[in-house]
Design a protein around this motif. Structure first.
Motif: not given
Length: 291
Positions: A2, A4, A28, A44, A46
């Motif tokens: 993925s 970030l 993410r 996602e 985080a």
């Protein structure tokens, strides 16, 4: 694997997230407050802070490409260098780093010098990176609404040499394209450096003329008074930041930050279109204010 995104809830980071999701990327987003953040479906969230190395290590697990955006702060260099080091340790294959134009020249401006140190660190560690060096954001001038509408004055002291301001959407688009290019590559890619710039060499007087046309009323340039500028910034920002901004404007006045023809053409190739002009930005912004 993925991608970030740091700085994921800011005006640039949030645009990068949206553009990547629209292209089907697995994203993410690092944020201090996942419970408050609003991201597109499939992102996602985080929880983490760039000064909390444990949280960054966790967020980097399974990440192949990193978008590193660190806001101007007293510990910016620590946040950025730690994150680059952790990304290297985690096996991240590529980084897209948001630096600043003239990072290698304006060594007396703190946030410029910090970003150049990070660029050098990535080179020494052998990390393949796309270094994006944006100029002064056009959208910073949205804050000029009250002085221009109330007093007919453009007060940002950019001087008489010229600054090739850039639109934040062009920054986000360039970042997203480079993140996807690195993410999709079967092998690590070499380092690339892009100056993110607009097509215009903008002086204070030129900007005032553009706003006069866009607003349909006279706007004058407020001049090059750096004391007044620093004092104004200090009313809503810490003193260290006000002084940092003063030093940046001093270098704009002294040296300018005008893009070369090659810089503009190279960015246009990356974007697949010409970078946005300041006149287009001003006209659209003025229309919104009037509406």
């Amino acid at each position: 694997m993925s991608i970030l995104i740091t700085g994921s809830t800011g005006k640039i980071g949030s645009q990068v997230v949206s553009k990547l999701v629209a292209q089907g990327a697995k994203v993410r987003a690092l944020t201090r407050s996942p419970e408050k953040a609003v991201f597109p479906a499939g992102v996602e969230a985080a929880k983490g802070d760039l000064l909390d190395t444990s949280s960054v290590r966790t967020a980097l697990q399974g990440v192949s490409t990193l978008f590193l955006l660190v806001p101007n702060s007293p510990d910016e260099i620590t946040q950025a260098m730690n994150t680059v080091g952790l990304a290297h340790d985690a096996g991240v294959r590529g980084i897209v780093y948001l630096s600043v134009t003239r990072s290698d020249v304006f060594a007396d401006v703190p946030h410029f010098a910090s970003k150049h140190a990070v660029e050098r660190m990535m080179a020494q560690r052998g990390i393949g990176a796309t270094v994006l060096r944006p100029s002064y954001f056009m959208q910073n001038d949205i804050g000029q609404k009250d002085p221009m509408l109330g007093g007919g004055v453009y007060v940002s002291p950019i001087g008489d040499k010229g600054v090739s301001m850039v639109d934040t959407d062009d920054i986000a688009e360039a970042a997203a394209r480079e993140l996807l290019r690195r993410e999709k590559s079967a092998t690590p890619l070499p380092t690339e450096v892009y100056e993110l710039v607009g097509p215009d060499a903008l002086t204070g007087d030129a900007v005032a003329r553009i706003w006069t046309e866009a607003l349909g009323r006279e706007v004058k340039y407020g001049g090059n008074d750096l004391d007044a500028f620093e004092n104004k910034i200090a009313q809503f920002a810490p003193g260290w930041m006000a002084y940092d901004m003063r030093l940046m404007m001093r270098r704009y006045q002294q040296d300018g930050a005008v893009a070369s023809k090659d810089d503009v053409e190279r960015l246009a190739t990356l974007l697949g279109r010409p970078p946005r002009s300041y006149r287009d930005f001003a006209q659209a912004t003025a229309k919104g204010w009037k509406g």
